[in-house]
Design a protein around this motif. Structure first.
Motif, PDB file in Angstrom:
ATOM      1  N   THR A 158     -17.473  75.001  -2.803  1.00 25.83           N
ATOM      2  CA  THR A 158     -16.085  74.542  -2.756  1.00 25.83           C
ATOM      3  C   THR A 158     -15.996  73.055  -3.101  1.00 25.83           C
ATOM      4  OG1 THR A 158     -15.592  76.192  -1.060  1.00 25.83           O
ATOM      5  CG2 THR A 158     -14.024  74.390  -1.312  1.00 25.83           C
ATOM      6  N   GLN A 159     -16.914  72.257  -2.583  1.00 23.44           N
ATOM      7  CA  GLN A 159     -16.920  70.827  -2.888  1.00 23.44           C
ATOM      8  C   GLN A 159     -17.162  70.594  -4.381  1.00 23.44           C
ATOM      9  OE1 GLN A 159     -16.090  68.310  -0.914  1.00 23.44           O
ATOM     10  NE2 GLN A 159     -15.706  69.739   0.746  1.00 23.44           N
ATOM     11  N   ALA A 160     -18.044  71.390  -4.992  1.00 19.41           N
ATOM     12  CA  ALA A 160     -18.297  71.255  -6.430  1.00 19.41           C
ATOM     13  C   ALA A 160     -17.049  71.615  -7.231  1.00 19.41           C
ATOM     14  CB  ALA A 160     -19.468  72.150  -6.836  1.00 19.41           C
ATOM     15  N   GLU A 161     -16.342  72.666  -6.834  1.00 18.64           N
ATOM     16  CA  GLU A 161     -15.114  73.054  -7.517  1.00 18.64           C
ATOM     17  C   GLU A 161     -14.039  71.975  -7.359  1.00 18.64           C
ATOM     18  OE1 GLU A 161     -13.854  76.905  -6.188  1.00 18.64           O
ATOM     19  OE2 GLU A 161     -15.629  77.896  -6.984  1.00 18.64           O
ATOM     20  N   ILE A 162     -13.953  71.391  -6.190  1.00 24.37           N
ATOM     21  CA  ILE A 162     -12.976  70.324  -5.958  1.00 24.37           C
ATOM     22  C   ILE A 162     -13.272  69.131  -6.863  1.00 24.37           C
ATOM     23  CG2 ILE A 162     -12.232  68.588  -4.275  1.00 24.37           C
ATOM     24  CD1 ILE A 162     -12.450  70.795  -2.137  1.00 24.37           C
ATOM     25  N   ALA A 163     -14.545  68.754  -6.959  1.00 26.99           N
ATOM     26  CA  ALA A 163     -14.922  67.628  -7.823  1.00 26.99           C
ATOM     27  C   ALA A 163     -14.598  67.941  -9.282  1.00 26.99           C
ATOM     28  CB  ALA A 163     -16.409  67.320  -7.659  1.00 26.99           C
ATOM     29  N   GLU A 164     -14.844  69.171  -9.702  1.00 26.84           N
ATOM     30  CA  GLU A 164     -14.548  69.580 -11.073  1.00 26.84           C
ATOM     31  C   GLU A 164     -13.043  69.535 -11.336  1.00 26.84           C
ATOM     32  OE1 GLU A 164     -14.827  73.695 -13.597  1.00 26.84           O
ATOM     33  OE2 GLU A 164     -16.519  73.211 -12.297  1.00 26.84           O
ATOM     34  N   GLN A 165     -12.258  70.012 -10.386  1.00 29.04           N
ATOM     35  CA  GLN A 165     -10.803  70.002 -10.539  1.00 29.04           C
ATOM     36  C   GLN A 165     -10.266  68.566 -10.563  1.00 29.04           C
ATOM     37  OE1 GLN A 165      -8.787  72.541 -11.180  1.00 29.04           O
ATOM     38  NE2 GLN A 165     -10.513  73.942 -11.193  1.00 29.04           N
ATOM     39  N   LYS A 166     -10.838  67.685  -9.745  1.00 28.65           N
ATOM     40  CA  LYS A 166     -10.417  66.283  -9.752  1.00 28.65           C
ATOM     41  C   LYS A 166     -10.714  65.636 -11.101  1.00 28.65           C
ATOM     42  CE  LYS A 166     -10.553  65.197  -4.837  1.00 28.65           C
ATOM     43  NZ  LYS A 166     -11.189  64.396  -3.792  1.00 28.65           N
ATOM     44  N   ALA A 167     -11.878  65.949 -11.676  1.00 28.25           N
ATOM     45  CA  ALA A 167     -12.222  65.404 -12.994  1.00 28.25           C
ATOM     46  C   ALA A 167     -11.252  65.925 -14.050  1.00 28.25           C
ATOM     47  CB  ALA A 167     -13.654  65.775 -13.357  1.00 28.25           C
ATOM     48  N   THR A 168     -10.889  67.192 -13.962  1.00 24.83           N
ATOM     49  CA  THR A 168      -9.928  67.773 -14.900  1.00 24.83           C
ATOM     50  C   THR A 168      -8.568  67.099 -14.753  1.00 24.83           C
ATOM     51  OG1 THR A 168     -11.090  69.894 -14.787  1.00 24.83           O
ATOM     52  CG2 THR A 168      -8.858  69.931 -15.669  1.00 24.83           C
ATOM     53  N   ILE A 169      -8.151  66.859 -13.523  1.00 23.69           N
ATOM     54  CA  ILE A 169      -6.867  66.198 -13.272  1.00 23.69           C
ATOM     55  C   ILE A 169      -6.872  64.792 -13.855  1.00 23.69           C
ATOM     56  CG2 ILE A 169      -5.440  65.196 -11.446  1.00 23.69           C
ATOM     57  CD1 ILE A 169      -6.060  67.703  -9.781  1.00 23.69           C
ATOM     58  N   GLU A 170      -7.956  64.052 -13.648  1.00 22.09           N
ATOM     59  CA  GLU A 170      -8.048  62.698 -14.190  1.00 22.09           C
ATOM     60  C   GLU A 170      -7.988  62.710 -15.719  1.00 22.09           C
ATOM     61  OE1 GLU A 170     -11.557  60.917 -12.593  1.00 22.09           O
ATOM     62  OE2 GLU A 170     -10.734  60.813 -10.557  1.00 22.09           O
ATOM     63  N   LYS A 171      -8.664  63.680 -16.327  1.00 16.64           N
ATOM     64  CA  LYS A 171      -8.650  63.798 -17.783  1.00 16.64           C
ATOM     65  C   LYS A 171      -7.231  64.100 -18.275  1.00 16.64           C
ATOM     66  CE  LYS A 171     -10.547  66.538 -21.555  1.00 16.64           C
ATOM     67  NZ  LYS A 171     -11.310  67.741 -21.892  1.00 16.64           N
ATOM     68  N   LEU A 172      -6.549  65.025 -17.601  1.00 15.18           N
ATOM     69  CA  LEU A 172      -5.182  65.368 -17.993  1.00 15.18           C
ATOM     70  C   LEU A 172      -4.226  64.193 -17.785  1.00 15.18           C
ATOM     71  CD1 LEU A 172      -4.904  69.024 -16.665  1.00 15.18           C
ATOM     72  CD2 LEU A 172      -5.047  68.269 -19.047  1.00 15.18           C
ATOM     73  N   GLU A 173      -4.407  63.444 -16.704  1.00 15.04           N
ATOM     74  CA  GLU A 173      -3.560  62.270 -16.472  1.00 15.04           C
ATOM     75  C   GLU A 173      -3.769  61.224 -17.561  1.00 15.04           C
ATOM     76  OE1 GLU A 173      -4.548  61.140 -12.486  1.00 15.04           O
ATOM     77  OE2 GLU A 173      -3.016  62.447 -11.612  1.00 15.04           O
ATOM     78  N   VAL A 226      -0.890  59.835 -20.126  1.00 12.29           N
ATOM     79  CA  VAL A 226      -0.607  58.411 -20.359  1.00 12.29           C
ATOM     80  C   VAL A 226      -0.681  58.107 -21.850  1.00 12.29           C
ATOM     81  CG1 VAL A 226      -1.516  56.075 -19.996  1.00 12.29           C
ATOM     82  CG2 VAL A 226      -1.299  57.657 -18.071  1.00 12.29           C
ATOM     83  N   GLU A 227      -1.695  58.648 -22.513  1.00  7.50           N
ATOM     84  CA  GLU A 227      -1.849  58.425 -23.955  1.00  7.50           C
ATOM     85  C   GLU A 227      -0.666  59.004 -24.726  1.00  7.50           C
ATOM     86  OE1 GLU A 227      -4.829  59.936 -27.462  1.00  7.50           O
ATOM     87  OE2 GLU A 227      -5.708  59.504 -25.503  1.00  7.50           O
ATOM     88  N   ALA A 228      -0.249  60.214 -24.373  1.00  4.86           N
ATOM     89  CA  ALA A 228       0.894  60.840 -25.048  1.00  4.86           C
ATOM     90  C   ALA A 228       2.182  60.063 -24.785  1.00  4.86           C
ATOM     91  CB  ALA A 228       1.041  62.285 -24.585  1.00  4.86           C
ATOM     92  N   GLN A 229       2.349  59.543 -23.567  1.00  3.36           N
ATOM     93  CA  GLN A 229       3.542  58.749 -23.265  1.00  3.36           C
ATOM     94  C   GLN A 229       3.551  57.450 -24.066  1.00  3.36           C
ATOM     95  OE1 GLN A 229       3.346  58.389 -19.002  1.00  3.36           O
ATOM     96  NE2 GLN A 229       4.652  60.183 -18.658  1.00  3.36           N
ATOM     97  N   GLN A 230       2.382  56.826 -24.206  1.00  2.00           N
ATOM     98  CA  GLN A 230       2.304  55.599 -24.991  1.00  2.00           C
ATOM     99  C   GLN A 230       2.628  55.883 -26.463  1.00  2.00           C
ATOM    100  OE1 GLN A 230      -1.641  54.204 -24.197  1.00  2.00           O
ATOM    101  NE2 GLN A 230      -1.053  53.147 -22.304  1.00  2.00           N
ATOM    102  N   GLU A 231       2.105  56.980 -26.982  1.00  3.58           N
ATOM    103  CA  GLU A 231       2.381  57.364 -28.365  1.00  3.58           C
ATOM    104  C   GLU A 231       3.871  57.665 -28.540  1.00  3.58           C
ATOM    105  OE1 GLU A 231       1.030  60.892 -31.449  1.00  3.58           O
ATOM    106  OE2 GLU A 231      -0.318  60.326 -29.831  1.00  3.58           O
ATOM    107  N   ASN A 232       4.442  58.359 -27.584  1.00  2.00           N
ATOM    108  CA  ASN A 232       5.863  58.684 -27.636  1.00  2.00           C
ATOM    109  C   ASN A 232       6.713  57.407 -27.573  1.00  2.00           C
ATOM    110  OD1 ASN A 232       8.108  60.366 -27.742  1.00  2.00           O
ATOM    111  ND2 ASN A 232       8.262  60.469 -25.505  1.00  2.00           N
TER     112      ASN A 232
END
Length: 114
Positions: free
Chosen positions: A50-65, A69-75
């Protein structure tokens, strides 16, 4: 028979009863120990997974965020460019960059001589 001989004769049977009485108790104790050890190992593996899945999901969230931000700057850049008075110049340069041209217009591009 005296009390002493009777006591000696009764001792082996009493010891057999005691030994036979302790054996199931030891087996039950061992079974409980195995069960709880297995339960502990399973719980630990579930927690680690569960801790490994949480860390993976947090990394995915950071990547998406970061992508957001990049898409908002481009927009924001597009809004700024399109909001300027020289929209025509921007659209012309964007069309040229994509290979579009005016009718009957010939574009010449310099090629490096290597």
């Amino acid at each position: 028979m005296s009390a002493r001989t009777q006591d000696v004769n009764d001792r082996p049977s009493a010891q057999k009863q005691i030994k036979s009485g302790h054996k199931p108790h030891k087996v039950r104790h061992f079974a409980k120990l195995v069960f709880f050890s297995t339960l502990l190992v399973y719980a630990a593996s579930v927690i680690i997974n569960t801790q490994a899945e949480i860390a993976e999901q947090k990394a995915t969230i950071e990547k998406l965020e970061a992508e957001i931000v990049e898409a908002q700057q481009e927009n924001d850049e597009y809004v700024r460019l399109l909001g300027d008075d020289d929209e025509y110049e921007y659209m012309l340069s964007a069309a040229i960059a994509r290979g579009y041209a005016y009718p009957r217009e010939t574009r010449y591009y310099a090629k490096s001589a290597e």
